[in-house]
Design an enzyme around this catalytic site. Structure first.
Site, PDB file in Angstrom:
ATOM      1  N   CYS A 160       2.517   6.778  23.019  1.00 30.78           N
ATOM      2  CA  CYS A 160       3.764   5.804  23.655  1.00 30.78           C
ATOM      3  C   CYS A 160       3.526   4.279  22.259  1.00 30.78           C
ATOM      4  O   CYS A 160       4.619   3.900  22.364  1.00 30.78           O
ATOM      5  CB  CYS A 160       3.392   4.955  24.645  1.00 30.78           C
ATOM      6  SG  CYS A 160       3.915   5.928  26.313  1.00 30.78           S
ATOM      7  N   HIS A 168      -1.772  -8.271   2.643  1.00 30.66           N
ATOM      8  CA  HIS A 168      -1.996  -8.866   4.128  1.00 30.66           C
ATOM      9  C   HIS A 168      -2.998  -7.993   4.476  1.00 30.66           C
ATOM     10  O   HIS A 168      -3.826  -8.077   6.013  1.00 30.66           O
ATOM     11  CB  HIS A 168      -0.597  -8.538   4.937  1.00 30.66           C
ATOM     12  CG  HIS A 168      -0.381  -6.200   4.724  1.00 30.66           C
ATOM     13  ND1 HIS A 168      -0.753  -6.169   6.156  1.00 30.66           N
ATOM     14  CD2 HIS A 168       0.131  -5.509   4.142  1.00 30.66           C
ATOM     15  CE1 HIS A 168       0.124  -4.707   6.278  1.00 30.66           C
ATOM     16  NE2 HIS A 168       0.181  -4.096   5.520  1.00 30.66           N
ATOM     17  N   SER A 176      -3.381  -2.900  -0.495  1.00 26.62           N
ATOM     18  CA  SER A 176      -2.166  -3.735   0.176  1.00 26.62           C
ATOM     19  C   SER A 176      -2.505  -5.365   0.853  1.00 26.62           C
ATOM     20  O   SER A 176      -3.590  -5.992   0.864  1.00 26.62           O
ATOM     21  CB  SER A 176      -1.909  -3.263   1.083  1.00 26.62           C
ATOM     22  OG  SER A 176      -1.198  -4.066   1.800  1.00 26.62           O
ATOM     23  N   GLY A 234       1.118  -0.933  -0.242  1.00 26.42           N
ATOM     24  CA  GLY A 234       0.482   0.508  -0.686  1.00 26.42           C
ATOM     25  C   GLY A 234       1.227   1.092   0.061  1.00 26.42           C
ATOM     26  O   GLY A 234       0.350   2.329  -0.708  1.00 26.42           O
ATOM     27  N   SER A 235       1.678   1.258   0.355  1.00 32.07           N
ATOM     28  CA  SER A 235       2.764   2.131   0.743  1.00 32.07           C
ATOM     29  C   SER A 235       3.483   2.756  -0.820  1.00 32.07           C
ATOM     30  O   SER A 235       3.451   3.986  -0.764  1.00 32.07           O
ATOM     31  CB  SER A 235       4.243   2.641   1.529  1.00 32.07           C
ATOM     32  OG  SER A 235       3.667   1.759   3.225  1.00 32.07           O
ATOM     33  N   THR A 294      11.894  -7.760 -11.376  1.00 29.76           N
ATOM     34  CA  THR A 294      11.234  -8.982 -11.405  1.00 29.76           C
ATOM     35  C   THR A 294      10.003  -9.306 -10.659  1.00 29.76           C
ATOM     36  O   THR A 294       9.558  -8.698  -8.927  1.00 29.76           O
ATOM     37  CB  THR A 294      12.149 -10.010 -11.481  1.00 29.76           C
ATOM     38  OG1 THR A 294      13.194 -10.107 -12.130  1.00 29.76           O
ATOM     39  CG2 THR A 294      11.542 -11.657 -11.557  1.00 29.76           C
ATOM     40  N   GLN A 317      -8.302   0.253   3.405  1.00 23.62           N
ATOM     41  CA  GLN A 317      -8.793  -0.924   4.371  1.00 23.62           C
ATOM     42  C   GLN A 317      -9.964  -0.892   3.686  1.00 23.62           C
ATOM     43  O   GLN A 317     -10.351  -1.987   4.349  1.00 23.62           O
ATOM     44  CB  GLN A 317      -8.979   0.060   5.652  1.00 23.62           C
ATOM     45  CG  GLN A 317      -7.553   0.423   6.573  1.00 23.62           C
ATOM     46  CD  GLN A 317      -7.098  -0.404   7.259  1.00 23.62           C
ATOM     47  OE1 GLN A 317      -8.022  -1.404   8.187  1.00 23.62           O
ATOM     48  NE2 GLN A 317      -6.086  -1.366   7.642  1.00 23.62           N
ATOM     49  N   ASN A 352      -7.746   3.556   8.759  1.00 22.77           N
ATOM     50  CA  ASN A 352      -7.221   2.455   8.936  1.00 22.77           C
ATOM     51  C   ASN A 352      -7.886   2.427  10.848  1.00 22.77           C
ATOM     52  O   ASN A 352      -7.430   1.391  11.856  1.00 22.77           O
ATOM     53  CB  ASN A 352      -5.835   2.471   9.070  1.00 22.77           C
ATOM     54  CG  ASN A 352      -5.448   4.037   8.922  1.00 22.77           C
ATOM     55  OD1 ASN A 352      -5.710   4.895   8.530  1.00 22.77           O
ATOM     56  ND2 ASN A 352      -3.726   3.618   9.699  1.00 22.77           N
TER      57      ASN A 352
END
Ligand code: PLP
Lengths: 394, 127
Positions: free
Chosen positions: A323, A200, A198, A69-70, A236, A178, A150
């Site tokens: 965090c 995954h 994407s 996706g990126s 490839t 998403q 997302n």
């Protein structure tokens, strides 16, 4: 273990794994080789392209396979920017809560002199076609708005935005990472010119994705080299990964309605359960959101602690606290919908998998409620709220 | 490799000395909710000895573990020793913290310092 972080990544389906292994075992030739063995790999590649194209109502020639996706987001935006610049158009419209693959690319363009408008996404996490229309100028070369967010899962009115862009002659890109495999995506219906996805995120492998580029929309390549992907993406091809992605997408698309009708009531059950926790709030629109997405803020606690305790209880989730974002600021998405820092630190995202049950949902509700209470019990912030020293925000 | 050491996870899961001391004679609060970490330390000091210490923390696992460990390190100790407590000592006692979490151990040191300052201003004794 209840894996509730499917927006981060999904488990590969068995069919996708089998396809990947079989392709790696049996069809490992180079699709650019001219002999039969190489051409068989080429057939697999083109078969995958046809499947991916049909999943979104596109022509196979309009699909460029990428590393995910990126890369697709980068290529789409930089292509439209380059084409715009040639015509003296250097204004780009996007939203404040895009993925960083979009925002950081736009930031790079801003430094190069582009004028970037980031639209407000309102409290419900949904912007309107009117917002986009009002922002379009004569020098606008691109509108890029994500299909579904997302973090908070809100679904944008992509068809309406697409129609506005079409009527104003502006290229429209959507980051559908998403949404793909979870919502019905149709590039014709939605008047989309470019789209990123994407594998995954829909039970395919990591490191594989695609960019849809409507015929006639200029595209430049990020990676120079061989003539793969019609010269638009050298290297490839990852044939096993691409074949597995096509398989996963075909299966996901075939099951969209079934999964949505299964997930939505479980999602709403959890939303209802978590809403009973005092001083909590759902982030994003309650209805116009992905069938598996739940995102809450709990006042007086911090998200990383919450998610690590949930991990101990066998629940994997994520948070938009500072965090967990690795910076001092909490999630830009939560800030974009108007959550203040203090509250945004106490966020929790659950993104459900299709195998979730009502029992899992009840266990999640109980576990979150207990953990929030435990953390509040020794939170100085909570003490001040309880004693009336400070005012509740939620 | 796990994000945190076993020691950090232990103190996060079973924080020591959690709560408030109603008759504390030194209270310190540092950090702010905007940044996502707040620590509050309560000290009970008698004859220059920290006879009891409790904490409340709003923050991530390393913030909770740092506060917990810091209370363990100063409990029963003379105030002069508590004054010398460094964030490094807290982090080391926890078998280390990830680099970007070191500020949590700094907060623990500062919270104790603030509580000692409060004790000083209440009693007029310098610590
Ligand atoms: C909306 C959105 N865009 C882009 C990406 C990046 O995709 P990838 O991890 O395949 O590069 C993600 C994944 O986290 C995403 O959720």
């Amino acid at each position: 273990m209840i894996y509730a972080d499917n927006a981060a990544t999904t488990k590969m389906s068995e069919a996708a794994i089998n396809t990947m292994v079989a392709t790696a075992n049996e069809t490992w030739g180079n699709p650019s080789s001219l002999y039969g063995f190489g051409q068989r790999a080429k057939e697999i590649l083109e078969d995958a392209r046809a499947k991916v194209a049909s999943a979104i109502g596109a022509d196979p020639k309009e699909i460029i396979f990428t590393s995910g996706g990126s890369e697709a987001d980068n290529q789409a935006i930089l292509s439209a920017a380059a084409a715009g610049k040639k015509k003296g158009k250097t204004h780009i419209i996007s939203s404040a809560f895009e993925h960083h693959a979009v925002l950081h690319t736009l930031e790079k363009l801003r430094k190069e002199g582009f004028d970037i408008t980031l639209l407000d996404v309102h409290e419900n996490g949904i912007l309107t076609a009117k917002d986009v229309e009002d922002a379009i100028r004569d020098d606008t070369c691109l509108v890029t708005i994500m299909y579904a967010n997302n973090e908070i899962g809100t679904i944008q009115p992509i068809g309406e935005i697409g129609a506005v862009c079409r009527s104003r002659g502006v290229v429209f890109h959507t980051d559908a990472v998403q949404a793909m495999g979870h919502l019905k995506v149709d590039v014709e219906r939605d008047s989309v010119d470019m789209l990123s996805a994407s594998a995954h995120k829909f039970h395919g492998p990591k490191g594989v994705g695609f960019l849809y580029v409507r015929k006639g929309t200029p595209v430049t390549n990020l990676i120079e080299g061989g003539a793969q992907e019609r010269g638009k993406r050298a290297g490839t091809e990852n044939v096993p990964g691409i074949a597995a992605m096509a398989r996963a997408l075909t299966d996901a698309v075939a099951n969209i309605d079934g999964y949505a009708s299964k997930l939505t009531p479980v999602r709403d059950r959890i939303i209802e359960g978590l809403s009973r926790i005092p001083h909590s709030a759902l982030n994003g629109d309650a209805e116009r959101r992905l069938p598996g997405n739940i995102n809450f803020c709990f006042e007086g606690i911090e998200g990383e602690s919450l998610l690590l305790m949930l991990d101990d209880l066998g629940i994997q989730a994520s948070s938009g606290s500072a965090c967990t974002s690795g910076s001092l600021d909490p999630s830009h998405v939560l800030l974009a919908i108007g959550r203040v820092h203090d509250v945004a630190h106490g966020s929790l995202r659950l993104s459900l998998g299709e195998d979730i049950t009502d029992e899992d949902a009840d266990y999640i509700i109980r576990s979150v409620a207990d953990t929030v209470e435990h953390l509040r019990n020794f939170s100085p912030v909570w003490r001040d709220l309880q004693s009336g020293k400070t005012q509740y925000i939620l | 490799m796990a994000l945190y050491s076993d020691k950090v996870m232990d103190h996060f899961r079973n924080p020591r000395n959690v709560g408030v001391i109603e008759d504390a004679n030194g209270i310190g609060e540092v950090g702010n909710a905007k940044c996502g970490d707040i620590m509050k330390m309560y000290l009970k000091i008698e004859n220059d000895i920290i006879t009891d210490v409790k904490f409340e923390t709003f923050g991530c696992a390393s913030a909770i573990a740092s506060s917990s460990m810091a209370t363990e390190l100063i409990k029963g100790k003379p105030v002069s020793e508590a004054r010398e407590l460094t964030n490094k000592a807290v982090a080391e006692a926890l078998d280390g913290l990830p680099d970007y979490k070191m500020h949590c151990s700094v907060l623990a040191e500062e919270a104790i310092s603030a509580a000692l300052d409060d004790y000083s201003s209440r009693t007029g004794k310098t610590v």
